[in-house]
Write a protein that holds these residues in place. Structure first.
Motif, short mmCIF file in Angstrom:
data_model
loop_
_atom_site.label_atom_id
_atom_site.label_comp_id
_atom_site.label_asym_id
_atom_site.label_seq_id
_atom_site.Cartn_x
_atom_site.Cartn_y
_atom_site.Cartn_z
N LEU A 143 67.31 40.27 94.26
CA LEU A 143 66.27 40.14 93.25
C LEU A 143 65.89 41.55 92.84
N SER B 240 58.17 35.56 91.04
CA SER B 240 59.57 35.89 91.28
C SER B 240 59.87 36.00 92.77
N LYS C 227 63.31 43.53 90.38
CA LYS C 227 62.16 43.33 89.49
C LYS C 227 61.23 44.54 89.52
N SER D 127 65.00 37.04 84.06
CA SER D 127 65.54 35.93 84.86
C SER D 127 67.03 35.75 84.63
N ASP E 70 65.33 40.61 86.83
CA ASP E 70 64.06 40.30 86.17
C ASP E 70 63.32 41.61 85.98
#
Length: 429
Positions: free
Chosen positions: A413, A326, A415, A301, A314
């Protein structure tokens, strides 16, 4: 040699190590072995590098008088750690869960450190080797310990609990992590619940977020007595914003604290740290300040700014539960920048892999993202719901595509599971 005798040598040493590459003068070297390595072969080298003793379990490597021959090196390390643990009459907080273990630990340590000398798990040393090593680093002035416990199969949390003997503990959540090893969600529930079993049998205190139906159901099923509920009482934190980062208020105050991490799931972590801190006498304001000051730097995060672009990194780990949280959180993110998600494979799902990657694809398709990027063999199953997504199976192609696109004014983002190593995208952006 008995554990008590080895412990006397431990007290005279400068700690323990399992790695000759990091050995320090006066340390005790434990020669662990596994399927692909046998550190018994390095016992003599460890002594030459300054180890006071080397603990081995093969006779041929025990000829040096500084070698201590035992039946099983790993078992000896674990027993020594438990022996050391028993010399402390302090609160030992054990924690486990499907997601958020390390974030919970980091927040809690910062809160408790306002009042106590706290010893805690470093990084993610939370397994059958990491937990013993963590315990053996406890110094005589330690007033409280926070021990993170990870597991990918049943009976592992029970074993780790027997080593660190927590007096207090909590489960962060029960989600879809390590489904292959646990044998499905019910296996996860049973495996993580082993911490509750230990606390019940040892008259320990359990902290439970009463807004989590799975945890409250589990705690009632086990008929535990010493339970501290939090999250929905008059002492609970109040979230005022979850995007782009969490903001909250403490009880009986209108002041708003702004943190460095976003998402409802991270607010739950903050709620836990605040409640446990309050239980141990940390003031509301001290706890709130500690939570607000926490700024992750370990790809959990973590918000990173590069030029006009922002990255929510992340990429330390991923499972269906954490991935869903997420993606939803990023979908709710308020920003004027375009939003791009880069999602990598989720591992250790076994027979559930195709279903869970498809489900992730469906969830992602329901969010308002400008661009979706998928990486890894398993992510092909998400494509059924994301026909316009960009899909890559090798880093070279992914990196080249990112370079060619030359994104600006974009919020990413990033991840994926640890083995995917998606943090590499930062090197080309």
């Amino acid at each position: 040699m008995q554990i008590a005798e080895i412990y006397e040598k431990f007290k005279e040493s400068k700690g323990v190590t399992t790695d000759t590459r990091k050995i320090g003068e006066g340390q005790i070297f434990f020669a662990l072995k596994g399927e692909k390595f046998n550190a018994n072969n390095f016992a003599e080298q460890a002594i030459a590098l300054g180890a006071s003793y080397a603990v081995v379990d093969e006779m041929e490597h025990a000829q040096n008088p500084q070698c201590i021959l035992v039946d099983d090196v790993l078992e000896t390390l674990q027993k020594l750690a438990n022996f050391h643990r028993k010399t402390f009459n302090i609160p030992v907080i054990g924690l486990t869960g499907s997601n958020g273990k390390t974030t919970n630990k980091e927040l809690l340590v910062r809160v408790l450190s306002k009042n106590f000398k706290v010893h805690a798990t470093k990084g993610n040393l939370n397994n059958h080797i990491g937990v013993p090593l963590t315990l053996l680093e406890m110094t005589i002035d330690t007033e409280m310990a926070v021990i993170e416990m990870g597991a990918n199969h049943q009976r592992e949390i029970a074993m780790l609990s027997s080593i660190c003997e927590p007096t207090h503990g909590f489960i962060t959540n029960l989600g879809k992590a390590h489904l292959e090893g646990f044998g499905g969600e019910e296996g996860v529930r049973k495996g993580k619940g082993e911490l509750f079993d230990f606390l019940k049998n040892s008259n320990g205190t359990t902290f439970v977020n009463q807004t989590d139906e799975k945890l409250t159901s589990l705690i009632k099923e086990k008929s535990m007595m010493l339970v501290v509920y939090y999250g929905a009482d008059e002492f609970a934190l109040k979230m005022t914003a979850e995007s782009p980062t969490v903001s909250f208020q403490i009880p009986e105050s209108e002041h708003i604290y702004t943190t460095h991490i976003g998402g409802k799931y991270n607010f739950d972590n903050m709620q836990t740290a605040f409640a446990v801190g309050r239980f141990f006498g940390v003031s509301h304001t001290d706890a709130a300040e500690a939570i607000a000051d926490y700024n992750p730097d370990n790809n959990r995060s973590q918000v990173i700014e590069k030029g006009s672009n922002s990255f929510l990194m992340d990429a330390y780990n991923a499972n269906p539960s954490s991935m869903a949280a997420s993606v939803k959180n990023f979908g709710n993110l308020r920003t004027e920048k375009q939003k791009v998600v880069i999602l990598g494979d989720m591992f250790e799902l076994g027979e559930y892999s195709q279903t869970e990657h498809e489900a992730l694809g469906k969830l992602t398709s329901e969010q308002d993202f400008d661009t979706v990027v998928l990486y890894g063999e398993n992510m092909q199953h998400a494509l059924v719901h994301l026909p316009k997504a960009y899909y890559f199976t090798d880093k070279f192609s992914l990196h080249n595509w990112l370079i060619e696109k030359a994104f600006t004014n974009t919020y990413f983002l990033v991840k994926g599971s640890r083995g995917v190593g998606l943090e590499s995208v930062l090197t080309v952006m």
